[in-house]
Design a protein around this motif. Structure first.
Motif, PDB file in Angstrom:
ATOM      1  N   ASN A 184       0.810  -1.208   0.000  1.00  8.80           N
ATOM      2  CA  ASN A 184       0.000   0.000   0.000  1.00  8.80           C
ATOM      3  C   ASN A 184       0.849   1.267   0.000  1.00  8.80           C
ATOM      4  O   ASN A 184       0.459   2.275  -0.587  1.00  8.80           O
ATOM      5  CB  ASN A 184      -0.972   0.006   1.186  1.00  8.80           C
ATOM      6  N   LYS A 185       2.001   1.202   0.641  1.00  7.99           N
ATOM      7  CA  LYS A 185       2.873   2.381   0.715  1.00  7.99           C
ATOM      8  C   LYS A 185       3.648   2.578  -0.583  1.00  7.99           C
ATOM      9  O   LYS A 185       3.735   3.687  -1.100  1.00  7.99           O
ATOM     10  CB  LYS A 185       3.852   2.232   1.885  1.00  7.99           C
ATOM     11  N   THR A 186       4.192   1.502  -1.143  1.00  7.99           N
ATOM     12  CA  THR A 186       5.078   1.621  -2.307  1.00  7.99           C
ATOM     13  C   THR A 186       4.377   1.361  -3.630  1.00  7.99           C
ATOM     14  O   THR A 186       4.925   1.673  -4.674  1.00  7.99           O
ATOM     15  CB  THR A 186       6.252   0.628  -2.210  1.00  7.99           C
ATOM     16  N   THR A 187       3.206   0.781  -3.596  1.00  8.05           N
ATOM     17  CA  THR A 187       2.459   0.310  -4.769  1.00  8.05           C
ATOM     18  C   THR A 187       3.243  -0.697  -5.599  1.00  8.05           C
ATOM     19  O   THR A 187       2.930  -0.930  -6.756  1.00  8.05           O
ATOM     20  CB  THR A 187       1.946   1.456  -5.684  1.00  8.05           C
ATOM     21  N   ILE A 192      -1.182  -7.185  -4.255  1.00  2.00           N
ATOM     22  CA  ILE A 192      -1.153  -5.779  -4.655  1.00  2.00           C
ATOM     23  C   ILE A 192      -2.133  -4.999  -3.789  1.00  2.00           C
ATOM     24  O   ILE A 192      -3.003  -5.585  -3.146  1.00  2.00           O
ATOM     25  CB  ILE A 192      -1.511  -5.594  -6.153  1.00  2.00           C
ATOM     26  N   SER A 193      -2.009  -3.686  -3.804  1.00  2.00           N
ATOM     27  CA  SER A 193      -2.920  -2.856  -3.024  1.00  2.00           C
ATOM     28  C   SER A 193      -4.297  -2.804  -3.685  1.00  2.00           C
ATOM     29  O   SER A 193      -4.444  -3.060  -4.886  1.00  2.00           O
ATOM     30  CB  SER A 193      -2.366  -1.433  -2.899  1.00  2.00           C
ATOM     31  N   LYS A 194      -5.294  -2.476  -2.907  1.00  2.00           N
ATOM     32  CA  LYS A 194      -6.653  -2.341  -3.425  1.00  2.00           C
ATOM     33  C   LYS A 194      -6.706  -1.237  -4.481  1.00  2.00           C
ATOM     34  O   LYS A 194      -7.370  -1.381  -5.505  1.00  2.00           O
ATOM     35  CB  LYS A 194      -7.607  -2.027  -2.270  1.00  2.00           C
ATOM     36  N   LYS A 195      -5.991  -0.152  -4.229  1.00  2.00           N
ATOM     37  CA  LYS A 195      -5.951   0.962  -5.183  1.00  2.00           C
ATOM     38  C   LYS A 195      -5.395   0.493  -6.529  1.00  2.00           C
ATOM     39  O   LYS A 195      -5.947   0.809  -7.583  1.00  2.00           O
ATOM     40  CB  LYS A 195      -5.089   2.091  -4.611  1.00  2.00           C
ATOM     41  N   ASP A 196      -4.341  -0.288  -6.502  1.00  2.00           N
ATOM     42  CA  ASP A 196      -3.755  -0.800  -7.746  1.00  2.00           C
ATOM     43  C   ASP A 196      -4.696  -1.788  -8.426  1.00  2.00           C
ATOM     44  O   ASP A 196      -4.803  -1.814  -9.652  1.00  2.00           O
ATOM     45  CB  ASP A 196      -2.399  -1.462  -7.477  1.00  2.00           C
ATOM     46  N   TRP A 197      -5.387  -2.617  -7.638  1.00  2.00           N
ATOM     47  CA  TRP A 197      -6.341  -3.572  -8.199  1.00  2.00           C
ATOM     48  C   TRP A 197      -7.449  -2.836  -8.957  1.00  2.00           C
ATOM     49  O   TRP A 197      -7.803  -3.195 -10.068  1.00  2.00           O
ATOM     50  CB  TRP A 197      -6.924  -4.442  -7.098  1.00  2.00           C
ATOM     51  N   TYR A 198      -7.989  -1.773  -8.350  1.00  2.00           N
ATOM     52  CA  TYR A 198      -9.034  -1.008  -9.022  1.00  2.00           C
ATOM     53  C   TYR A 198      -8.507  -0.336 -10.289  1.00  2.00           C
ATOM     54  O   TYR A 198      -9.222  -0.247 -11.289  1.00  2.00           O
ATOM     55  CB  TYR A 198      -9.642   0.026  -8.085  1.00  2.00           C
ATOM     56  N   ALA A 199      -7.262   0.138 -10.260  1.00  4.80           N
ATOM     57  CA  ALA A 199      -6.673   0.758 -11.454  1.00  4.80           C
ATOM     58  C   ALA A 199      -6.540  -0.266 -12.576  1.00  4.80           C
ATOM     59  O   ALA A 199      -6.815   0.037 -13.744  1.00  4.80           O
ATOM     60  CB  ALA A 199      -5.310   1.369 -11.109  1.00  4.80           C
ATOM     61  N   GLU A 243     -10.029  -0.944 -13.978  1.00  7.37           N
ATOM     62  CA  GLU A 243     -10.490   0.174 -14.800  1.00  7.37           C
ATOM     63  C   GLU A 243      -9.813   0.154 -16.165  1.00  7.37           C
ATOM     64  O   GLU A 243     -10.454   0.361 -17.195  1.00  7.37           O
ATOM     65  CB  GLU A 243     -10.217   1.501 -14.096  1.00  7.37           C
ATOM     66  N   THR A 244      -8.520  -0.118 -16.188  1.00  9.79           N
ATOM     67  CA  THR A 244      -7.788  -0.197 -17.450  1.00  9.79           C
ATOM     68  C   THR A 244      -8.341  -1.309 -18.332  1.00  9.79           C
ATOM     69  O   THR A 244      -8.568  -1.113 -19.533  1.00  9.79           O
ATOM     70  CB  THR A 244      -6.285  -0.428 -17.189  1.00  9.79           C
ATOM     71  N   LEU A 245      -8.586  -2.470 -17.751  1.00 10.50           N
ATOM     72  CA  LEU A 245      -9.151  -3.583 -18.520  1.00 10.50           C
ATOM     73  C   LEU A 245     -10.536  -3.235 -19.054  1.00 10.50           C
ATOM     74  O   LEU A 245     -10.882  -3.575 -20.187  1.00 10.50           O
ATOM     75  CB  LEU A 245      -9.221  -4.844 -17.661  1.00 10.50           C
ATOM     76  N   TYR A 246     -11.318  -2.534 -18.265  1.00 10.78           N
ATOM     77  CA  TYR A 246     -12.663  -2.143 -18.683  1.00 10.78           C
ATOM     78  C   TYR A 246     -12.619  -1.197 -19.884  1.00 10.78           C
ATOM     79  O   TYR A 246     -13.299  -1.421 -20.883  1.00 10.78           O
ATOM     80  CB  TYR A 246     -13.402  -1.489 -17.520  1.00 10.78           C
ATOM     81  N   ILE A 247     -11.793  -0.157 -19.792  1.00  7.23           N
ATOM     82  CA  ILE A 247     -11.765   0.800 -20.906  1.00  7.23           C
ATOM     83  C   ILE A 247     -11.147   0.181 -22.158  1.00  7.23           C
ATOM     84  O   ILE A 247     -11.539   0.515 -23.270  1.00  7.23           O
ATOM     85  CB  ILE A 247     -11.081   2.140 -20.545  1.00  7.23           C
ATOM     86  N   GLN A 248     -10.227  -0.752 -21.980  1.00  9.31           N
ATOM     87  CA  GLN A 248      -9.667  -1.433 -23.141  1.00  9.31           C
ATOM     88  C   GLN A 248     -10.695  -2.357 -23.786  1.00  9.31           C
ATOM     89  O   GLN A 248     -10.748  -2.472 -25.005  1.00  9.31           O
ATOM     90  CB  GLN A 248      -8.418  -2.218 -22.763  1.00  9.31           C
ATOM     91  N   SER A 249     -11.531  -2.989 -22.985  1.00  9.85           N
ATOM     92  CA  SER A 249     -12.507  -3.921 -23.526  1.00  9.85           C
ATOM     93  C   SER A 249     -13.573  -3.214 -24.357  1.00  9.85           C
ATOM     94  O   SER A 249     -14.188  -3.827 -25.224  1.00  9.85           O
ATOM     95  CB  SER A 249     -13.163  -4.737 -22.410  1.00  9.85           C
ATOM     96  N   TYR A 250     -13.794  -1.939 -24.119  1.00  9.61           N
ATOM     97  CA  TYR A 250     -14.779  -1.177 -24.881  1.00  9.61           C
ATOM     98  C   TYR A 250     -14.148  -0.297 -25.951  1.00  9.61           C
ATOM     99  O   TYR A 250     -14.835   0.490 -26.588  1.00  9.61           O
ATOM    100  CB  TYR A 250     -15.643  -0.328 -23.941  1.00  9.61           C
ATOM    101  N   GLY A 251     -12.851  -0.409 -26.153  1.00  7.88           N
ATOM    102  CA  GLY A 251     -12.177   0.346 -27.202  1.00  7.88           C
ATOM    103  C   GLY A 251     -11.865   1.782 -26.844  1.00  7.88           C
ATOM    104  O   GLY A 251     -11.379   2.543 -27.679  1.00  7.88           O
TER     105      GLY A 251
END
Length: 81
Positions: free
Chosen positions: A21-24, A38-45, A48-56
């Motif tokens: 969580n401190k170093t990511t 991994i941190s929860k923040k990194d998991w959500y990132a 989100e990246t996979l989601y936007i890639q899946s929709y082009g």
């Protein structure tokens, strides 16, 4: 990326949790049953990246960056991306 075996991960679990969580920086747990912490923040990132890639959307963003097109956020038609 730090690499630890399951025994080391078990012994230092709370510290590893604080560190990711401190170093990511993820922690790779190597052994018969492997995992990555991994941190929860990194998991959500990542999600989100996979989601936007899946929709082009990522491709549209890249095209606009290459063309130096600036579009204000309030002017984006999110349904057509």
């Amino acid at each position: 990326m730090s690499i630890v075996n399951p025994s080391q991960a078990r012994e230092a679990f709370y510290q590893l949790l604080k560190d990711v969580n401190k170093t990511t920086e993820p922690v790779y747990i190597s052994g018969k049953n492997e995992a990555v912490m991994i941190s929860k923040k990194d998991w959500y990132a990542i999600q989100e990246t996979l989601y936007i890639q899946s929709y082009g959307v990522a491709g549209v963003i890249h095209q606009r960056e290459q063309a130096n097109e600036f579009v204000a956020v309030e002017d984006i038609d999110w349904d057509t991306l």
